[in-house]
Design a protein around this motif. Structure first.
Motif, mmCIF file in Angstrom:
data_model
loop_
_atom_site.group_PDB
_atom_site.id
_atom_site.type_symbol
_atom_site.label_atom_id
_atom_site.label_comp_id
_atom_site.label_asym_id
_atom_site.label_seq_id
_atom_site.Cartn_x
_atom_site.Cartn_y
_atom_site.Cartn_z
ATOM 1 N N SER A 75 -4.916 2.423 -2.467
ATOM 2 C CA SER A 75 -4.051 2.444 -3.657
ATOM 3 C C SER A 75 -2.609 2.098 -3.313
ATOM 4 O O SER A 75 -1.957 1.326 -4.017
ATOM 5 C CB SER A 75 -4.101 3.812 -4.326
ATOM 6 N N ARG A 76 -2.111 2.667 -2.222
ATOM 7 C CA ARG A 76 -0.716 2.397 -1.843
ATOM 8 C C ARG A 76 -0.524 0.948 -1.411
ATOM 9 O O ARG A 76 0.482 0.317 -1.759
ATOM 10 C CB ARG A 76 -0.260 3.368 -0.763
ATOM 11 N N LEU A 77 -1.488 0.408 -0.665
ATOM 12 C CA LEU A 77 -1.375 -1.000 -0.259
ATOM 13 C C LEU A 77 -1.515 -1.926 -1.458
ATOM 14 O O LEU A 77 -0.882 -2.982 -1.518
ATOM 15 C CB LEU A 77 -2.409 -1.328 0.820
ATOM 16 N N GLU A 78 -2.326 -1.533 -2.417
ATOM 17 C CA GLU A 78 -2.460 -2.329 -3.632
ATOM 18 C C GLU A 78 -1.145 -2.324 -4.422
ATOM 19 O O GLU A 78 -0.716 -3.365 -4.934
ATOM 20 C CB GLU A 78 -3.602 -1.794 -4.495
ATOM 21 N N ARG A 79 -0.498 -1.165 -4.507
ATOM 22 C CA ARG A 79 0.798 -1.085 -5.211
ATOM 23 C C ARG A 79 1.844 -1.964 -4.539
ATOM 24 O O ARG A 79 2.717 -2.514 -5.213
ATOM 25 C CB ARG A 79 1.295 0.364 -5.275
ATOM 26 N N ARG A 80 1.750 -2.111 -3.232
ATOM 27 C CA ARG A 80 2.682 -2.981 -2.492
ATOM 28 C C ARG A 80 2.301 -4.452 -2.641
ATOM 29 O O ARG A 80 2.987 -5.324 -2.109
ATOM 30 C CB ARG A 80 2.660 -2.631 -1.008
ATOM 31 N N ARG A 81 1.173 -4.695 -3.269
ATOM 32 C CA ARG A 81 0.622 -6.045 -3.430
ATOM 33 C C ARG A 81 0.210 -6.653 -2.082
ATOM 34 O O ARG A 81 0.321 -7.863 -1.852
ATOM 35 C CB ARG A 81 1.576 -6.976 -4.172
ATOM 36 N N TRP A 82 -0.274 -5.789 -1.189
ATOM 37 C CA TRP A 82 -0.771 -6.234 0.106
ATOM 38 C C TRP A 82 -2.287 -6.293 0.124
ATOM 39 O O TRP A 82 -2.878 -6.782 1.084
ATOM 40 C CB TRP A 82 -0.312 -5.280 1.207
ATOM 41 N N LEU A 83 -2.915 -5.784 -0.906
ATOM 42 C CA LEU A 83 -4.366 -5.662 -0.935
ATOM 43 C C LEU A 83 -4.855 -5.966 -2.344
ATOM 44 O O LEU A 83 -4.180 -5.627 -3.320
ATOM 45 C CB LEU A 83 -4.714 -4.225 -0.533
ATOM 46 N N ALA A 84 -5.996 -6.621 -2.426
ATOM 47 C CA ALA A 84 -6.617 -6.906 -3.731
ATOM 48 C C ALA A 84 -8.032 -6.350 -3.735
ATOM 49 O O ALA A 84 -8.713 -6.329 -2.709
ATOM 50 C CB ALA A 84 -6.642 -8.415 -3.978
ATOM 51 N N LEU A 104 -1.537 -10.047 4.593
ATOM 52 C CA LEU A 104 -1.917 -10.798 5.789
ATOM 53 C C LEU A 104 -0.686 -11.123 6.638
ATOM 54 O O LEU A 104 -0.733 -11.035 7.866
ATOM 55 C CB LEU A 104 -2.647 -12.079 5.376
ATOM 56 N N ALA A 105 0.424 -11.433 5.993
ATOM 57 C CA ALA A 105 1.670 -11.713 6.727
ATOM 58 C C ALA A 105 2.137 -10.465 7.475
ATOM 59 O O ALA A 105 2.550 -10.544 8.635
ATOM 60 C CB ALA A 105 2.753 -12.204 5.766
ATOM 61 N N ALA A 106 2.060 -9.314 6.815
ATOM 62 C CA ALA A 106 2.451 -8.059 7.470
ATOM 63 C C ALA A 106 1.527 -7.769 8.648
ATOM 64 O O ALA A 106 1.979 -7.368 9.730
ATOM 65 C CB ALA A 106 2.423 -6.907 6.467
ATOM 66 N N TYR A 107 0.234 -7.974 8.453
ATOM 67 C CA TYR A 107 -0.733 -7.756 9.533
ATOM 68 C C TYR A 107 -0.428 -8.679 10.713
ATOM 69 O O TYR A 107 -0.377 -8.242 11.863
ATOM 70 C CB TYR A 107 -2.159 -7.992 9.025
ATOM 71 N N ARG A 108 -0.203 -9.940 10.433
ATOM 72 C CA ARG A 108 0.063 -10.911 11.498
ATOM 73 C C ARG A 108 1.361 -10.593 12.237
ATOM 74 O O ARG A 108 1.489 -10.882 13.425
ATOM 75 C CB ARG A 108 0.086 -12.324 10.936
ATOM 76 N N GLU A 109 2.306 -10.008 11.536
ATOM 77 C CA GLU A 109 3.553 -9.590 12.172
ATOM 78 C C GLU A 109 3.303 -8.385 13.090
ATOM 79 O O GLU A 109 3.936 -8.250 14.136
ATOM 80 C CB GLU A 109 4.574 -9.205 11.098
#
Length: 146
Positions: A75-84, A104-109
Motif C-alpha cells: 500500500s505504501r509503495l503504491e501510494r508513492r507510485r512505485w508499485l502497480a 524500478l528506478a529506485a530499485y536500480r539506484e
C-alpha cells in the motif's frame, strides 16, 4: 551451569537472530536515508525488482514477512507510485504486483548501494572466514530444507 538453564549468548538460534537483526538494522540505514523506506518496503521493492511480477503471497514467502507487513508495504509503495497492482484474470482475490518506472528506478539506484554494503561487511573477514560462512549457511539451509 545446570542442565535446566539455557545460556542464550551461546545458543545458535539466538546468535543467528541477533546477528541477522544487527546486519539488517545496519543496512536499513542505507535505504532509509536514501528513500525513507521501512524494512518491509525495502524487501518488497527488492523482491519485485529481482523477480518482476509477484503476488503478495509470493512476496511474503520469498521475504519471510507476515501477510500484514506485505500488505502495508504494498500500500505504501503504491501510494508513492512505485508499485502497480493488476487483478488476476481467473481469481479476483489475487493481484499481480509490479514496479512502476519510478519504483524500478529506485530499485536500480539501490542495487549498487546494497552490493557495496555487502562488500564492505565481507571485507572485514578473511577469505577463509567468508568461505566458512557461505558454506555454513548453505549447510544450515540444506539441513532445514531451504
Amino acid at each position: 551451569m545446570e542442565a535446566d538453564t539455557l545460556e542464550l549468548e551461546s545458543f545458535l538460534p539466538y546468535r543467528l537472530y541477533r546477528l541477522a537483526d544487527a546486519v539488517s538494522r545496519e543496512f536499513s540505514r542505507v535505504y532509509k536515508d536514501r528513500h525513507g523506506l521501512t524494512r518491509p518496503e525495502w524487501r518488497t521493492l527488492a523482491g519485485l525488482g529481482q523477480h518482476g511480477t509477484m503476488t503478495a503471497t509470493a512476496l511474503g514467502e520469498q521475504s519471510a514477512m507476515h501477510k500484514t507487513k506485505v500488505s502495508r508495504a504494498v500500500s505504501r509503495l503504491e501510494r508513492r507510485r512505485w508499485l502497480a497492482r493488476k487483478p488476476d484474470e481467473k481469481d479476483r482475490r489475487v493481484e499481480h504486483l509490479t514496479l512502476t518506472n519510478a519504483g524500478l528506478a529506485a530499485y536500480r539506484e539501490m542495487v549498487p548501494l546494497a552490493k557495496a554494503f555487502e562488500r564492505e561487511l565481507l571485507s572485514k573477514l578473511s577469505t577463509g572466514e567468508r568461505v566458512a560462512i557461505a558454506e555454513g549457511l548453505a549447510a544450515l539451509e540444506a539441513a532445514l530444507g531451504r
